[in-house]
Design a protein around this motif. Structure first.
Motif, mmCIF file in Angstrom:
data_model
loop_
_atom_site.group_PDB
_atom_site.id
_atom_site.type_symbol
_atom_site.label_atom_id
_atom_site.label_comp_id
_atom_site.label_asym_id
_atom_site.label_seq_id
_atom_site.Cartn_x
_atom_site.Cartn_y
_atom_site.Cartn_z
ATOM 1 N N PHE A 1 -0.425 1.270 2.890
ATOM 2 C CA PHE A 1 -0.737 1.456 1.481
ATOM 3 C C PHE A 1 0.548 1.451 0.670
ATOM 4 O O PHE A 1 1.568 1.984 1.089
ATOM 5 C CB PHE A 1 -1.418 2.812 1.247
ATOM 6 C CG PHE A 1 -2.776 2.928 1.862
ATOM 7 C CD1 PHE A 1 -3.895 2.437 1.213
ATOM 8 C CD2 PHE A 1 -2.941 3.553 3.088
ATOM 9 C CE1 PHE A 1 -5.152 2.567 1.765
ATOM 10 C CE2 PHE A 1 -4.199 3.696 3.650
ATOM 11 C CZ PHE A 1 -5.306 3.196 2.997
ATOM 12 N N ASP A 2 0.481 0.851 -0.508
ATOM 13 C CA ASP A 2 1.548 0.935 -1.504
ATOM 14 C C ASP A 2 0.842 1.207 -2.827
ATOM 15 O O ASP A 2 0.431 0.275 -3.525
ATOM 16 C CB ASP A 2 2.348 -0.363 -1.553
ATOM 17 C CG ASP A 2 3.503 -0.300 -2.542
ATOM 18 O OD1 ASP A 2 3.784 0.786 -3.093
ATOM 19 O OD2 ASP A 2 4.126 -1.357 -2.773
ATOM 20 N N GLY A 3 0.630 2.480 -3.116
ATOM 21 C CA GLY A 3 -0.130 2.848 -4.307
ATOM 22 C C GLY A 3 -1.571 2.400 -4.166
ATOM 23 O O GLY A 3 -2.243 2.765 -3.210
ATOM 24 N N ASP A 4 -2.037 1.565 -5.094
ATOM 25 C CA ASP A 4 -3.412 1.077 -5.086
ATOM 26 C C ASP A 4 -3.561 -0.268 -4.390
ATOM 27 O O ASP A 4 -4.521 -1.000 -4.633
ATOM 28 C CB ASP A 4 -3.939 0.977 -6.521
ATOM 29 C CG ASP A 4 -4.164 2.344 -7.137
ATOM 30 O OD1 ASP A 4 -4.482 3.291 -6.388
ATOM 31 O OD2 ASP A 4 -4.032 2.472 -8.363
ATOM 32 N N VAL A 5 -2.599 -0.596 -3.515
ATOM 33 C CA VAL A 5 -2.631 -1.848 -2.757
ATOM 34 C C VAL A 5 -2.580 -1.508 -1.269
ATOM 35 O O VAL A 5 -1.804 -0.654 -0.843
ATOM 36 C CB VAL A 5 -1.440 -2.758 -3.137
ATOM 37 C CG1 VAL A 5 -1.440 -4.035 -2.321
ATOM 38 C CG2 VAL A 5 -1.481 -3.079 -4.635
ATOM 39 N N LEU A 6 -3.426 -2.166 -0.485
ATOM 40 C CA LEU A 6 -3.479 -1.988 0.959
ATOM 41 C C LEU A 6 -3.278 -3.336 1.621
ATOM 42 O O LEU A 6 -4.029 -4.282 1.359
ATOM 43 C CB LEU A 6 -4.843 -1.405 1.373
ATOM 44 C CG LEU A 6 -5.217 -1.463 2.859
ATOM 45 C CD1 LEU A 6 -4.222 -0.672 3.712
ATOM 46 C CD2 LEU A 6 -6.644 -0.967 3.060
#
Length: 123
Positions: free
Chosen positions: A95-100
């Protein structure tokens, strides 16, 4: 399955516990399964793959018109997610914030700003 009695408002409430959240396949569960911030729906920009991360440590992934194409358990540690499909297949993601990033695909938390930008970038 365990049965737990709790005193509520002067009476007893019976609660059935059917498992826990923890390492996939171990049956161990944390007291607060929703402790990580990634519970919810994650989708690809085109909406073809939709992965619901449930608070009980299970996931349900749909692909196109095929609902529940993949189901299994998952465990989150920091920004890493480890999956064990019900068939035994394993995978991971980050995960990178709201990105997977997972399995060669990029997923977005449904409705997030990152998701809106990804959709806009497709037009």
């Amino acid at each position: 399955m365990r049965r737990v009695l709790a005193l509520v408002g002067g009476g007893f409430l019976t609660v059935l516990l059917s498992g826990c959240f923890g390492a996939p396949g171990t049956g161990a569960r944390a007291a607060d399964a929703s402790a990580h911030p990634y519970v919810g729906m994650w989708v690809t920009a085109d909406g073809h793959i939709r992965q619901q991360l449930l608070a009980d440590g299970r996931y349900d992934e749909a692909r196109g018109d095929r609902e529940s194409a993949y189901t299994g358990s998952y465990r989150v540690s920091g920004n890493r997610i480890d999956y064990v499909d019900d068939t035994g297949f394993t995978a991971d993601g980050t995960f990178d914030g709201d990105v997977l990033d997972h399995g060669g695909y990029t997923f977005y938390r449904e409705g997030s700003e990152a998701h809106r930008r990804a959709i806009a970038g497709r037009s």
